[in-house]
Design a protein around this motif. Structure first.
Motif, PDB file in Angstrom:
ATOM      1  N   TYR A 160     -40.280 -32.488 -25.733  1.00  0.00           N
ATOM      2  CA  TYR A 160     -39.049 -33.008 -26.350  1.00  0.00           C
ATOM      3  C   TYR A 160     -39.047 -34.535 -26.330  1.00  0.00           C
ATOM      4  O   TYR A 160     -38.811 -35.183 -27.354  1.00  0.00           O
ATOM      5  CB  TYR A 160     -37.831 -32.445 -25.610  1.00  0.00           C
ATOM      6  N   ASN A 161     -39.309 -35.124 -25.159  1.00  0.00           N
ATOM      7  CA  ASN A 161     -39.320 -36.583 -25.068  1.00  0.00           C
ATOM      8  C   ASN A 161     -40.520 -37.196 -25.793  1.00  0.00           C
ATOM      9  O   ASN A 161     -40.427 -38.307 -26.301  1.00  0.00           O
ATOM     10  CB  ASN A 161     -39.284 -37.034 -23.611  1.00  0.00           C
ATOM     11  N   GLN A 207     -36.739 -32.821 -15.181  1.00  0.00           N
ATOM     12  CA  GLN A 207     -37.804 -33.825 -15.082  1.00  0.00           C
ATOM     13  C   GLN A 207     -38.650 -33.626 -13.822  1.00  0.00           C
ATOM     14  O   GLN A 207     -39.880 -33.730 -13.870  1.00  0.00           O
ATOM     15  CB  GLN A 207     -37.210 -35.235 -15.095  1.00  0.00           C
ATOM     16  N   VAL A 210     -30.807 -32.647 -16.291  1.00  0.00           N
ATOM     17  CA  VAL A 210     -31.931 -33.435 -16.818  1.00  0.00           C
ATOM     18  C   VAL A 210     -32.852 -33.855 -15.676  1.00  0.00           C
ATOM     19  O   VAL A 210     -34.080 -33.748 -15.778  1.00  0.00           O
ATOM     20  CB  VAL A 210     -31.430 -34.670 -17.603  1.00  0.00           C
ATOM     21  N   ARG A 218     -39.379 -37.443 -29.238  1.00  0.00           N
ATOM     22  CA  ARG A 218     -38.238 -38.367 -29.357  1.00  0.00           C
ATOM     23  C   ARG A 218     -38.644 -39.821 -29.150  1.00  0.00           C
ATOM     24  O   ARG A 218     -38.193 -40.699 -29.883  1.00  0.00           O
ATOM     25  CB  ARG A 218     -37.198 -37.950 -28.314  1.00  0.00           C
ATOM     26  N   TYR A 219     -39.483 -40.091 -28.139  1.00  0.00           N
ATOM     27  CA  TYR A 219     -39.804 -41.467 -27.758  1.00  0.00           C
ATOM     28  C   TYR A 219     -41.262 -41.862 -27.995  1.00  0.00           C
ATOM     29  O   TYR A 219     -41.626 -43.017 -27.836  1.00  0.00           O
ATOM     30  CB  TYR A 219     -39.507 -41.688 -26.259  1.00  0.00           C
ATOM     31  N   SER A 235     -48.662 -33.938 -21.034  1.00  0.00           N
ATOM     32  CA  SER A 235     -47.424 -33.504 -21.682  1.00  0.00           C
ATOM     33  C   SER A 235     -47.198 -32.036 -21.330  1.00  0.00           C
ATOM     34  O   SER A 235     -48.148 -31.257 -21.200  1.00  0.00           O
ATOM     35  CB  SER A 235     -47.494 -33.699 -23.195  1.00  0.00           C
ATOM     36  N   ILE A 273     -44.727 -36.052 -19.388  1.00  0.00           N
ATOM     37  CA  ILE A 273     -43.650 -36.215 -20.360  1.00  0.00           C
ATOM     38  C   ILE A 273     -43.428 -34.851 -21.000  1.00  0.00           C
ATOM     39  O   ILE A 273     -44.391 -34.103 -21.224  1.00  0.00           O
ATOM     40  CB  ILE A 273     -43.970 -37.309 -21.415  1.00  0.00           C
ATOM     41  N   SER A 274     -42.189 -34.513 -21.265  1.00  0.00           N
ATOM     42  CA  SER A 274     -41.897 -33.235 -21.914  1.00  0.00           C
ATOM     43  C   SER A 274     -42.191 -33.350 -23.407  1.00  0.00           C
ATOM     44  O   SER A 274     -42.180 -34.445 -23.976  1.00  0.00           O
ATOM     45  CB  SER A 274     -40.429 -32.853 -21.712  1.00  0.00           C
TER      46      SER A 274
END
Length: 178
Positions: free
Chosen positions: A96-97, A40, A36, A100-101, A127, A93-94
């Motif tokens: 995926y995140n 990142q 991870v 998610r967030y 992103s 930010i990915s």
């Protein structure tokens, strides 16, 4: 914008080397998932390359991303890119995140870009998408860019408690900032 997979592969090679120079700090912050962390770091570097390509595509001069590997004591809060007018700080930010967030970006609490921003400091919030199935490209999108001095009162604590050295900024809080 689509970025050639060469940027992602170079960023992954870079991230693996950077991880080795700073793993004690990640462990201190209870960040233990090596994969991870590497992803990142790589996403951050891809975001820098995407921002660089965007800036030069407008006809502006810009320094390329720094691909140097530094010992922990030689790391700094210097900007990621420089133009004739701005010191550019790239936050990523990915996808995926992002799903998610929500759209949010993380900063170190003691980063001068949030504690004492200068008139030259500009932040690009981007992103990074997933690679396509054939790993031919990665997607990149600028979600927002603005002067760092206009963000100073908009940073919030992270939801994850063990990262008390960091703060976040949320897209909904900066959407109208120019």
């Amino acid at each position: 914008m689509r970025l050639s997979s060469i940027y992602y592969h170079d960023a992954m090679d870079f991230a693996k080397k950077v991880y080795e120079t700073n793993k004690d700090e990640y462990e201190r912050r209870d960040q233990l998932d090596k994969d991870v962390i590497i992803r990142q770091i790589a996403n951050g570097k891809v975001a820098e390359w995407g921002t660089y390509i965007y800036i030069i595509s407008t006809g502006s001069w810009c320094t390329p991303p720094d691909m140097g590997i530094y010992e922990p004591r030689k790391k700094s809060y210097a900007c990621d890119l420089k133009t004739k007018k701005y010191d550019i700080h790239v936050k990523s930010i990915s996808s995926y995140n992002l799903e998610r967030y929500g759209a949010s970006w993380v900063f170190q609490k003691n980063d001068p870009v949030i504690t004492m921003p200068t008139i030259r400091d500009c932040v690009f919030f981007v992103s990074i998408g997933d690679n396509d199935e054939k790993y031919e490209y990665t997607t990149f999108e600028i979600e927002k860019r603005c002067s760092a001095s206009k963000l100073i009162d908009l940073y919030k604590p992270l939801r994850k408690k063990n990262l008390d050295s960091k703060v976040a900024i949320y897209l909904e809080d900066i959407i109208d900032v120019r």
